[in-house]
Scaffold this motif. Structure first.
Motif, PDB file in Angstrom:
ATOM      1  N   VAL A  46       0.913  -1.368  -0.081  1.00  0.00           N
ATOM      2  CA  VAL A  46      -0.049   0.089  -0.021  1.00  0.00           C
ATOM      3  C   VAL A  46       0.824   1.401  -0.137  1.00  0.00           C
ATOM      4  O   VAL A  46       0.523   2.217  -0.839  1.00  0.00           O
ATOM      5  N   LEU A  47       2.032   1.481   0.645  1.00  0.00           N
ATOM      6  CA  LEU A  47       2.612   2.577   0.973  1.00  0.00           C
ATOM      7  C   LEU A  47       3.437   2.823  -0.414  1.00  0.00           C
ATOM      8  O   LEU A  47       3.563   4.034  -0.815  1.00  0.00           O
ATOM      9  N   LEU A  48       4.248   1.519  -0.982  1.00  0.00           N
ATOM     10  CA  LEU A  48       4.703   1.713  -2.136  1.00  0.00           C
ATOM     11  C   LEU A  48       3.934   2.252  -3.257  1.00  0.00           C
ATOM     12  O   LEU A  48       4.233   3.250  -4.168  1.00  0.00           O
ATOM     13  N   ALA A  49       2.609   1.788  -3.113  1.00  0.00           N
ATOM     14  CA  ALA A  49       1.707   2.241  -4.166  1.00  0.00           C
ATOM     15  C   ALA A  49       1.092   3.729  -4.150  1.00  0.00           C
ATOM     16  O   ALA A  49       0.876   4.171  -5.161  1.00  0.00           O
ATOM     17  N   GLU A  50       1.419   4.391  -3.368  1.00  0.00           N
ATOM     18  CA  GLU A  50       1.454   5.930  -3.057  1.00  0.00           C
ATOM     19  C   GLU A  50       2.470   6.765  -3.950  1.00  0.00           C
ATOM     20  O   GLU A  50       2.167   8.000  -4.144  1.00  0.00           O
ATOM     21  N   LEU A  51       3.565   6.129  -4.344  1.00  0.00           N
ATOM     22  CA  LEU A  51       4.525   6.909  -5.241  1.00  0.00           C
ATOM     23  C   LEU A  51       3.839   6.778  -6.568  1.00  0.00           C
ATOM     24  O   LEU A  51       3.384   5.906  -7.379  1.00  0.00           O
ATOM     25  N   ASP A  52       4.101   8.170  -7.430  1.00  0.00           N
ATOM     26  CA  ASP A  52       3.904   8.133  -8.701  1.00  0.00           C
ATOM     27  C   ASP A  52       4.816   7.392  -9.615  1.00  0.00           C
ATOM     28  O   ASP A  52       4.239   6.905 -10.439  1.00  0.00           O
ATOM     29  N   SER A  53       5.861   7.147  -9.040  1.00  0.00           N
ATOM     30  CA  SER A  53       6.696   6.105  -9.686  1.00  0.00           C
ATOM     31  C   SER A  53       6.791   4.846  -9.307  1.00  0.00           C
ATOM     32  O   SER A  53       7.913   4.330  -9.708  1.00  0.00           O
ATOM     33  N   ALA A  54       5.926   4.449  -8.761  1.00  0.00           N
ATOM     34  CA  ALA A  54       5.974   2.967  -8.096  1.00  0.00           C
ATOM     35  C   ALA A  54       5.815   1.842  -9.203  1.00  0.00           C
ATOM     36  O   ALA A  54       5.269   2.308 -10.463  1.00  0.00           O
ATOM     37  N   PRO A  55       6.610   0.907  -9.281  1.00  0.00           N
ATOM     38  CA  PRO A  55       6.954  -0.125 -10.255  1.00  0.00           C
ATOM     39  C   PRO A  55       5.338  -0.749 -10.494  1.00  0.00           C
ATOM     40  O   PRO A  55       4.884  -1.113  -9.823  1.00  0.00           O
ATOM     41  N   PRO A  56       5.044  -0.533 -12.029  1.00  0.00           N
ATOM     42  CA  PRO A  56       3.745  -1.447 -12.038  1.00  0.00           C
ATOM     43  C   PRO A  56       3.633  -2.656 -12.013  1.00  0.00           C
ATOM     44  O   PRO A  56       2.693  -3.327 -11.802  1.00  0.00           O
ATOM     45  N   ILE A  57       4.843  -3.345 -12.171  1.00  0.00           N
ATOM     46  CA  ILE A  57       4.895  -4.670 -11.896  1.00  0.00           C
ATOM     47  C   ILE A  57       6.388  -5.274 -11.228  1.00  0.00           C
ATOM     48  O   ILE A  57       7.257  -4.558 -11.478  1.00  0.00           O
ATOM     49  N   LEU A  58       5.956  -6.007 -10.303  1.00  0.00           N
ATOM     50  CA  LEU A  58       7.359  -6.556  -9.511  1.00  0.00           C
ATOM     51  C   LEU A  58       7.368  -8.217  -9.759  1.00  0.00           C
ATOM     52  O   LEU A  58       6.178  -8.725  -9.898  1.00  0.00           O
TER      53      LEU A  58
END
Length: 363
Positions: free
Chosen positions: A85-97
């Motif tokens: 959830v916290l990572l998803a807040e970033l505009d640059s969060a990786p779309p796929i891990l």
């Protein structure tokens, strides 16, 4: 989210592996076209009129999928319920891990511990103490599996919960002497990679890895770091994301402590024990007490649908980064039109995206 079909999941991987498609443009394309399958059809026209643009090869992506499975890993998509959830807040969060291990760890309170690869014996001991105490208190320790501070933090938190983020593919151990530790993290904790399998860790991959470390955690602790080190990049990215930035002070006579001391001068919170960290993180409400951060553009990149007609913003851009919100003000165009113009420039290889929502032309 509804369950992805095999075809759409494959198309998403193929979309992200296509030339000049990054995290921001990936999300914009999905928003505009609804599915990755539709976006793949539209990409060549969006990228330019030359007809030279080609999406990622199907065979190459099929080989990647097989390699992920062969490594005992799986894909984690940005809109999956288990995506951090916290990572998803970033505009640059990786779309796929790609991941191995227990993804529920990322939903628990996380603290990043980073520092020097050539760390002093005292700093390594301190990192172990911090990580062990944090794990005992119910916190998950996040780090980058590097030599020195990272390795010590993972080793001390294996039993309590640890997340390792690597700059290589999920099937590559780096540094080689941490192969056993990386396997332990994957089997007892959670191992995450953004790069496709088979990717060796290149210098340009480490800042990307660092943004994931910072994004996963409510706060980042720098135990020991020289000036201009990768740990300071992680701290800066944590500050830009609005997370707590903490640093352990050190002797001004030791070059490895200069980075931490500078962080504290610049507004990071001085911490001397895990209790200091726990106090800060337990009270974290999205408004950190540390003031170590650069100004961040406030424009909401997800608020508008993309327009049909792009704005003419190329003439406003130079090789010097500028905020997208400033481009919108100066162009007089709608946010959606400017975003579409930037997307076309990015797909054609003419645009570079920087931290804090800034963009520039390529050199």
């Amino acid at each position: 989210m509804t369950a992805l079909s095999q075809e759409e999941a494959f198309a998403r991987i193929r979309l992200l592996r296509s030339p000049n498609v990054g995290p921001v443009s990936y999300r914009q394309l999905l928003r505009r076209f609804g599915t990755a399958q539709a976006a793949l059809v539209a990409l060549p026209d969006l990228a330019g009129r030359s007809g030279a643009y080609r999406v990622a090869d199907e065979g190459r992506v099929a080989n990647e999928v097989a390699a992920v499975r062969g490594a005992g890993a799986r894909y984690l998509f940005h809109d999956a319920a288990e995506y951090p959830v916290l990572l998803a807040e970033l505009d640059s969060a990786p779309p796929i891990l790609t991941c191995r291990g227990d993804t529920t760890l990322a939903a628990k309170p996380c603290v990043a511990i980073v520092g020097a690869r050539n760390a002093s014996a005292a700093a390594v001991k301190l990192a172990r103490q911090f990580a062990g105490d944090l794990a005992d208190a119910g916190f998950v320790v996040v780090s980058g599996l590097a030599r020195g501070i990272d390795g010590a933090a993972h080793q001390a938190s294996l039993n309590g919960g640890t997340i390792g983020v690597i700059a290589s593919g999920i099937d590559i151990a780096y540094p080689p002497e941490h192969a056993d530790l990386q396997e332990q993290v994957a089997s007892q904790g959670l191992l995450l990679a953004e790069q496709p399998p088979g990717t060796e860790p290149l210098a340009r991959h480490f800042p990307s890895r660092n943004r994931i470390i910072a994004g996963l955690a409510a706060g980042t602790v720098v135990v020991e770091a020289a000036p201009k080190s990768g740990s300071l990049i992680t701290a800066r990215l944590a500050g830009e994301a609005g997370r707590e930035v903490m640093a352990v002070p050190g002797s001004p006579l030791d070059a490895r402590a200069q980075g931490c001391n500078q962080l504290i001068r610049d507004g990071a919170i001085l911490v001397q024990s895990a209790d200091d960290v726990i106090e800060l993180i337990s009270a974290f409400s999205g408004a950190p007490r540390s003031t170590f951060r650069e100004s961040v553009a406030s424009f909401d990149y997800g608020s508008d649908e993309l327009a049909d007609t792009p704005a003419d913003v190329a003439g406003l851009l130079t090789v010097a980064p500028i905020g997208v919100d400033e481009l919108i003000r100066q162009s007089g165009e709608s946010a959606a039109a400017v975003q579409l113009a930037l997307l076309e420039l990015e797909l054609s290889g003419r645009l570079v995206r920087h931290a804090a929502g800034r963009v520039s032309l390529t050199l």
